[in-house]
Design an enzyme around this catalytic site. Structure first.
Site, PDB file in Angstrom:
ATOM      1  N   ASP A   1      -8.758  -5.900  -4.217  1.00  0.00           N
ATOM      2  CA  ASP A   1      -8.110  -4.449  -4.345  1.00  0.00           C
ATOM      3  C   ASP A   1      -9.307  -3.578  -5.046  1.00  0.00           C
ATOM      4  OD1 ASP A   1      -5.895  -4.258  -2.895  1.00  0.00           O
ATOM      5  OD2 ASP A   1      -4.603  -5.000  -4.471  1.00  0.00           O
TER       6      ASP A   1
ATOM      7  N   HIS B   1      -7.005  -6.076  -0.070  1.00  0.00           N
ATOM      8  CA  HIS B   1      -5.922  -5.194   0.188  1.00  0.00           C
ATOM      9  C   HIS B   1      -5.207  -5.622   1.587  1.00  0.00           C
ATOM     10  CE1 HIS B   1      -3.825  -1.321  -0.621  1.00  0.00           C
ATOM     11  NE2 HIS B   1      -4.114  -1.216   0.597  1.00  0.00           N
TER      12      HIS B   1
ATOM     13  N   SER C   1       0.871  -1.093   0.125  1.00  0.00           N
ATOM     14  CA  SER C   1      -0.011   0.119   0.006  1.00  0.00           C
ATOM     15  C   SER C   1       0.756   1.224  -0.047  1.00  0.00           C
ATOM     16  CB  SER C   1      -0.960  -0.078   1.066  1.00  0.00           C
ATOM     17  OG  SER C   1      -2.112   0.949   1.072  1.00  0.00           O
TER      18      SER C   1
END
Length: 199
Positions: free
Chosen positions: A143, A175, A62
């Site tokens: 995601d 995610h 991320s």
């Protein structure tokens, strides 16, 4: 936070991999330029402190994938040290910050357009790929569409610029569990990291 990244250590250390979790100033206390500079200085510190290192492999998830990608775009001449970055695994990252400017995310970051452009790895891809540096851009099936789009676009930009890069789309993951599973010996990204090290 580096304090919550230790979950990945056992599965990697057991394979003979030395793992270092980097910390940086989180927004709103930290400014984007500062975050990127802190990661770069940390890599320089590691090289200077542990001179016997045969090479570094970056891994980020991320925001961490964004920071690792920014490290790849560094002009190390101004630091007086060039880390031997042999590979990177960028997991569910964001590589173009401009779409964040008018979202709630920027309320904490307070980025201007100039800051966003200066710190967007997508805009800093060059043909000067490090020798024998192998990159993997990974994304999760679940995601968000924007994370997936940016992963595909960044991978293609790197490939077009002559970098050795692969795209891995992991089915059934979101995610968060895409990185949390690094604690598992049998997880594909754990195995990929070990394979990169052997290479």
């Amino acid at each position: 936070s580096k304090d919550v990244s230790g979950f990945a250590a056992p599965a990697l250390v057991s394979r003979g991999i030395a793992l270092v979790a980097l910390g940086y100033s989180i927004a709103p206390q930290g400014h984007m330029d500062e975050m990127v500079a802190q990661v770069r200085r940390s890599l320089v510190f590691l090289v200077q402190r542990f001179s016997g290192i045969s090479g570094l492999y970056l891994c980020g998830h991320s925001a961490g994938a964004h920071l690792a990608a920014m490290a790849l775009s560094t002009d190390w001449a101004e630091y007086g040290v060039t880390p031997d970055i042999k590979g990177a695994i960028l997991v569910s990252g964001i590589y173009d910050l401009e779409p964040l400017l008018h979202t709630y995310v920027n309320e904490a970051l307070s980025m201007s357009g100039e800051v966003a452009r200066r710190n967007s790895p997508m805009l800093r891809v060059s043909g000067a790929a490090p020798a024998a540096c192998e990159l993997l851009v990974a994304m999760a099936q679940h995601d968000s569409p924007e994370f997936r789009r940016q992963s595909r676009d960044y991978c293609e930009a790197l490939r077009s610029a002559g970098w050795s890069v692969s795209l891995l789309d992991l089915a059934g993951l979101d995610h968060f569990d895409i990185i949390e599973r690094l604690s598992q010996d049998t997880y594909i990204l754990t195995q990929v990291i070990a394979a990169l090290r052997r290479g």
